[in-house]
Write a protein that holds these residues in place. Structure first.
Motif, PDB file in Angstrom:
ATOM      1  N   UNK A 186     -43.594  58.969  42.765  1.00 46.67           N
ATOM      2  CA  UNK A 186     -43.275  57.539  42.718  1.00 46.67           C
ATOM      3  C   UNK A 186     -44.536  56.707  42.517  1.00 46.67           C
ATOM      4  N   UNK A 187     -45.633  57.102  43.107  1.00 43.72           N
ATOM      5  CA  UNK A 187     -46.898  56.389  42.894  1.00 43.72           C
ATOM      6  C   UNK A 187     -47.302  56.452  41.418  1.00 43.72           C
ATOM      7  N   UNK A 188     -47.146  57.612  40.806  1.00 40.17           N
ATOM      8  CA  UNK A 188     -47.460  57.743  39.382  1.00 40.17           C
ATOM      9  C   UNK A 188     -46.562  56.828  38.559  1.00 40.17           C
ATOM     10  N   UNK A 189     -45.275  56.759  38.915  1.00 33.47           N
ATOM     11  CA  UNK A 189     -44.331  55.949  38.159  1.00 33.47           C
ATOM     12  C   UNK A 189     -44.657  54.468  38.269  1.00 33.47           C
ATOM     13  N   UNK A 190     -45.094  54.023  39.456  1.00 28.43           N
ATOM     14  CA  UNK A 190     -45.424  52.615  39.645  1.00 28.43           C
ATOM     15  C   UNK A 190     -46.854  52.283  39.223  1.00 28.43           C
ATOM     16  N   UNK A 191     -47.638  53.300  38.837  1.00 26.46           N
ATOM     17  CA  UNK A 191     -48.982  53.045  38.340  1.00 26.46           C
ATOM     18  C   UNK A 191     -50.053  52.968  39.407  1.00 26.46           C
ATOM     19  N   UNK A 192     -49.777  53.470  40.602  1.00 26.67           N
ATOM     20  CA  UNK A 192     -50.792  53.474  41.659  1.00 26.67           C
ATOM     21  C   UNK A 192     -51.654  54.726  41.528  1.00 26.67           C
ATOM     22  N   UNK A 193     -52.968  54.541  41.547  1.00 28.99           N
ATOM     23  CA  UNK A 193     -53.889  55.668  41.419  1.00 28.99           C
ATOM     24  C   UNK A 193     -54.684  55.919  42.695  1.00 28.99           C
ATOM     25  N   UNK A 252     -40.588  52.638  36.584  1.00 29.10           N
ATOM     26  CA  UNK A 252     -41.817  51.914  36.225  1.00 29.10           C
ATOM     27  C   UNK A 252     -41.794  50.458  36.704  1.00 29.10           C
ATOM     28  N   UNK A 253     -41.235  50.237  37.874  1.00 33.46           N
ATOM     29  CA  UNK A 253     -41.212  48.893  38.457  1.00 33.46           C
ATOM     30  C   UNK A 253     -41.446  49.009  39.947  1.00 33.46           C
ATOM     31  N   UNK A 254     -42.195  48.072  40.498  1.00 31.65           N
ATOM     32  CA  UNK A 254     -42.441  48.085  41.932  1.00 31.65           C
ATOM     33  C   UNK A 254     -41.148  47.847  42.700  1.00 31.65           C
TER      34      UNK A 254
END
Length: 290
Positions: A186-193, A252-254
């Motif tokens: 889920x972190x990858x999907x929302x763009x969190x690194x 791809x949405x928070x």
């Protein structure tokens, strides 16, 4: 009557009285105004379902009719059990039907709403209408499943949670496992690194664990914490078995940008309440204790 719900159901929805517990409370208030001996003689849950589904042939007993006519001044029992004529559902924050609601009612048959009483485009819009205090302050049972459960852990004060537990409220919290694979996906999907969701979820679990350690054994036993490691689909909050808040997770949405659905009738035929109640139960049974 198959294409329009009866007026009684519409009026109950407008006032947010359609859950069985609230209906009985309002029934008792009205009964007390006309004959105190009628208090506590509300219809059974099954009877109320027949009333609201339009299955009743004729009218209820005269005492029920008297109470209902007191609950809705100016409406006869015959009107209450007839198909509604353009009455519309009110929003939680505006009890009077608005012009825009009138337009919606003309194009959207109310039976299609099932037990959904409100829909918001985002969690922030939902939070503006339903504060954590309004949701939890008088709750006797809270079931929550999702990712980090911020509505309980970040948006509701510790001392209020402590007061709820000490007064006998049961709270079950089901978190996405901060050590599992699903939360990293889920972190990858929302763009969190940087492990944002993992850190926040671990923090929230730690906060509730510390709170539990400060409670007396009897109160501590009422707070249950579990984790699961599955693809996250919904954030589900169920309060007192009558109010259900569902927030889907979009690709791809928070989470904060997710639409929110409020369901407020666990007696509705073919409603969504039992669907999400079962989803929570199934997830809880597959989960692991913290």
């Amino acid at each position: 009557m198959a294409d329009r719900q009866i007026l009684l159901k519409t009026l109950l929805q407008q006032r947010h009285w359609q859950t069985y517990r609230i209906f009985c409370k309002e029934y008792d208030k009205a009964a007390g105004l006309i004959d105190s001996t009628l208090q506590g003689k509300w219809p059974s849950r099954a009877q109320l379902h027949r009333w609201l589904s339009g299955e009743l042939k004729g009218l209820p007993y005269s005492d029920h009719c008297r109470v209902l006519e007191t609950m809705f001044p100016g409406r006869s029992a015959e009107e209450l059990f007839s198909p509604g004529k353009g009455e519309v559902l009110a929003s939680r924050i505006d009890v009077e039907p608005s012009k825009s609601a009138d337009r919606i009612a003309e194009t959207s048959p109310t039976p299609q709403l099932a037990d959904v009483t409100a829909v918001f485009s985002s969690r922030s819009a939902f939070a503006s209408a339903y504060s954590p205090s309004a949701l939890f302050d008088t709750a006797r049972e809270i079931n929550a499943a999702g990712l980090s459960l911020n509505v309980l852990c970040q948006n509701y004060p510790d001392h209020r949670l402590k007061r709820l537990l000490e007064s006998g409220t049961t709270i079950r919290c089901l978190f996405l496992d901060p050590e599992g694979n699903a939360i990293r996906a889920r972190e990858d999907e929302e763009g969190y690194k940087d492990g944002t969701l993992t850190t926040l979820t671990a923090l929230n679990i730690s906060m509730l664990t510390r709170l539990k350690e400060k409670l007396a054994p009897e109160a501590a036993s009422l707070l249950e914490l579990r984790v699961y490691d599955e693809t996250i689909r919904f954030n589900i909050l169920i309060v007192d078995g009558t109010t259900c808040v569902v927030q889907p997770y979009l690709p791809q949405a928070r989470g904060v940008d997710s639409p929110t659905i409020v369901i407020n009738d666990n007696t509705a035929a073919d409603g969504l309440f039992p669907v999400f109640d079962q989803v929570f139960t199934s997830m809880w049974e597959r989960s692991s204790p913290v």
